[in-house]
Motif scaffolding. Structure first.
Motif, mmCIF file in Angstrom:
data_model
loop_
_atom_site.group_PDB
_atom_site.id
_atom_site.type_symbol
_atom_site.label_atom_id
_atom_site.label_comp_id
_atom_site.label_asym_id
_atom_site.label_seq_id
_atom_site.Cartn_x
_atom_site.Cartn_y
_atom_site.Cartn_z
ATOM 1 N N LYS A 93 8.946 0.391 4.199
ATOM 2 C CA LYS A 93 8.768 -0.516 3.073
ATOM 3 C C LYS A 93 7.299 -0.588 2.661
ATOM 4 C CE LYS A 93 10.145 -5.102 1.438
ATOM 5 N NZ LYS A 93 10.807 -6.368 1.807
ATOM 6 N N LYS A 94 7.062 -0.279 1.393
ATOM 7 C CA LYS A 94 5.693 -0.215 0.853
ATOM 8 C C LYS A 94 5.482 -1.387 -0.100
ATOM 9 C CE LYS A 94 6.851 3.830 -0.696
ATOM 10 N NZ LYS A 94 8.183 3.934 -0.068
ATOM 11 N N THR A 95 4.654 -2.327 0.309
ATOM 12 C CA THR A 95 4.444 -3.573 -0.437
ATOM 13 C C THR A 95 2.999 -3.678 -0.917
ATOM 14 O OG1 THR A 95 6.148 -4.718 0.841
ATOM 15 C CG2 THR A 95 4.508 -6.091 -0.285
ATOM 16 N N ALA A 96 2.846 -4.051 -2.170
ATOM 17 C CA ALA A 96 1.499 -4.202 -2.741
ATOM 18 C C ALA A 96 1.215 -5.651 -3.084
ATOM 19 C CB ALA A 96 1.344 -3.343 -3.986
ATOM 20 N N ILE A 97 -0.041 -5.999 -3.007
ATOM 21 C CA ILE A 97 -0.517 -7.315 -3.434
ATOM 22 C C ILE A 97 -1.631 -7.113 -4.456
ATOM 23 C CG2 ILE A 97 -1.897 -7.333 -1.313
ATOM 24 C CD1 ILE A 97 -2.313 -10.293 -1.638
ATOM 25 N N ILE A 98 -1.539 -7.848 -5.560
ATOM 26 C CA ILE A 98 -2.619 -7.900 -6.546
ATOM 27 C C ILE A 98 -3.116 -9.344 -6.560
ATOM 28 C CG2 ILE A 98 -3.305 -7.529 -8.945
ATOM 29 C CD1 ILE A 98 -0.992 -5.604 -9.257
ATOM 30 N N PRO A 99 -4.205 -9.625 -5.850
ATOM 31 C CA PRO A 99 -4.701 -11.010 -5.801
ATOM 32 C C PRO A 99 -5.466 -11.374 -7.078
ATOM 33 C CG PRO A 99 -6.067 -9.587 -4.441
ATOM 34 C CD PRO A 99 -4.986 -8.722 -4.996
ATOM 35 N N LEU A 100 -5.148 -12.539 -7.613
ATOM 36 C CA LEU A 100 -5.804 -13.020 -8.838
ATOM 37 C C LEU A 100 -6.268 -14.455 -8.633
ATOM 38 C CD1 LEU A 100 -3.189 -11.826 -11.508
ATOM 39 C CD2 LEU A 100 -5.212 -10.581 -10.721
ATOM 40 N N ARG A 101 -7.464 -14.745 -9.118
ATOM 41 C CA ARG A 101 -7.961 -16.123 -9.074
ATOM 42 C C ARG A 101 -7.981 -16.697 -10.471
ATOM 43 N NH1 ARG A 101 -12.834 -17.700 -7.748
ATOM 44 N NH2 ARG A 101 -13.912 -15.733 -8.072
#
Length: 388
Positions: free
Chosen positions: A2-10
């Motif tokens: 399982k390949k999971t991505a996170i795009i963190p935004l403030r």
């Protein structure tokens, strides 16, 4: 795996206020990295933010992609002093470590492409690395603060073609196995693979002048990928293309829009010549729906904010490409498609930035024959193409 991505935004940004939501080539900045992620080999992508407006936008706009999810992050971990690693740890705990590969994507790297993400994943899957990151090969000569050179001999200055240069981290993509991340609590560790990206991806967006540079580079990249072939789809915006851009209201709301009957005939003729007509508008107008039904345009999509992502998916579902598309738009939210399709058109009274980027500025104005003129040009183009 399982390949999971996170795009963190403030929510807050000091350099450029509201940076993540600011329009880059007509789209929110974060949507460029997100779109690349959607069409990559990632299994799921989380927008991880303290901004509920972004969360609502993502849930509404990307409903068509089961990969995309939005998750509210802790306010305390969205401060100027919070490290990216602390955000990754919070995210990993929030999803209960339900991943095999964790991929960090940066919204401030809009030049990130599908191929870059897949290459970083393959460093782990194929090349058996425990982590990977994207870099840029630069041929700049670097110096220490004490006046000594870092990477060359001043008495044997190499020619560019003979100089290996330096690999510089560009902050676009990071991948790591879950085991390595849990052990090191760092975005990369262990055996690290490197993925090269173009040198222009090194530009950081810290000021408005940086923004203008990156936006120009992004537009140029999209235009360089243009392919000219027979046009199979004509994609149309509505307000400012079908209409003169004016909306008439009474106390009950939207009352009327004006459409040019000659445009309708042009669309009927072009459909008879095997060009499919698609209408895509950011507005959710009942009047528009009624008019398109009258014109028998079955592919009418209302309320589409991210037209680039939506059109990408539409074409993928039909095993087609941007090269088969002609697009007519008039304002900034059409820019990404204007720069990407095989042929782009804009009415004579469109916004200046769209006229500067379109392949063809029409002689007719919006709501006054612009679509009919486009249809006639495309009919001639397709006949010439088929005659080659």
């Amino acid at each position: 795996m399982k390949k999971t991505a996170i795009i963190p935004l403030r929510k807050n940004s000091k350099g450029i206020p509201g940076k993540n939501k600011k329009k880059m080539l007509g789209r929110p900045l974060f949507s460029w990295a997100l779109t690349a992620a959607i069409f990559s080999e990632l299994d799921e992508i989380y927008i991880f933010t303290d901004d509920e407006e972004i969360i609502n936008y993502v849930k509404k706009e990307y409903f068509w992609s089961p990969k995309v999810k939005a998750l509210l992050r802790n306010d305390d971990n969205a401060s100027d002093t919070a490290s990216t690693e602390s955000v990754l740890l919070e995210f990993a705990e929030s999803v209960q470590y339900d991943f095999d590969i964790l991929c960090l994507l940066q919204a401030t790297s809009p030049m990130t492409a599908v191929e870059d993400i897949n290459a970083a994943l393959n460093e782990i899957i194929v090349n058996k690395k425990t982590a990977a990151l994207t870099v840029v090969n630069t041929h700049r000569f670097t110096w220490n603060s004490d006046g000594t050179p870092q990477n060359y001999d001043v008495f044997k200055r190499p020619r560019r073609q003979d100089f290996e240069g330096l690999l510089i981290e560009n902050g676009a993509v990071y991948t790591t196995t879950k085991e390595a991340f849990l052990s090191s609590q760092n975005r990369v560790s262990g055996s690290i693979g490197l993925v090269k990206m173009p040198e222009e991806s090194l530009v950081e967006i810290d000021s408005l002048s940086d923004w203008e540079i990156v936006e120009s580079l992004l537009a140029d990249r999209q235009k360089k990928k243009k392919v000219h072939q027979r046009i199979e789809y004509l994609v149309l915006d509505v307000d400012g293309v079908f209409t003169d851009g004016c909306v008439y209201y009474d106390d009950k709301g939207e009352m009327a829009k004006k459409f040019d009957m000659r445009d309708g005939m042009g669309l009927e003729i072009i459909r008879q010549n095997q060009v499919e007509v698609i209408v895509m508008t950011s507005e959710n107008s009942e009047l528009v729906g009624q008019r398109m039904k009258k014109l028998q345009i079955k592919h009418t999509f209302l309320g589409v904010k991210d037209k680039f992502s939506f059109l990408t998916q539409f074409l993928l579902d039909r095993n087609s490409s941007f090269g088969a598309v002609a697009y007519v738009g008039d304002d900034v939210n059409d820019l990404a498609n204007i720069c990407s399709v095989g042929w782009s058109f804009t009415p004579s009274d469109a916004t200046e930035i769209v006229k500067a980027n379109a392949d063809y500025v029409l002689t007719n104005a919006s709501g006054d024959g612009a679509i009919r003129e486009t249809c006639e040009i495309l009919l001639k183009y397709n006949k010439r193409y088929e005659g080659l």
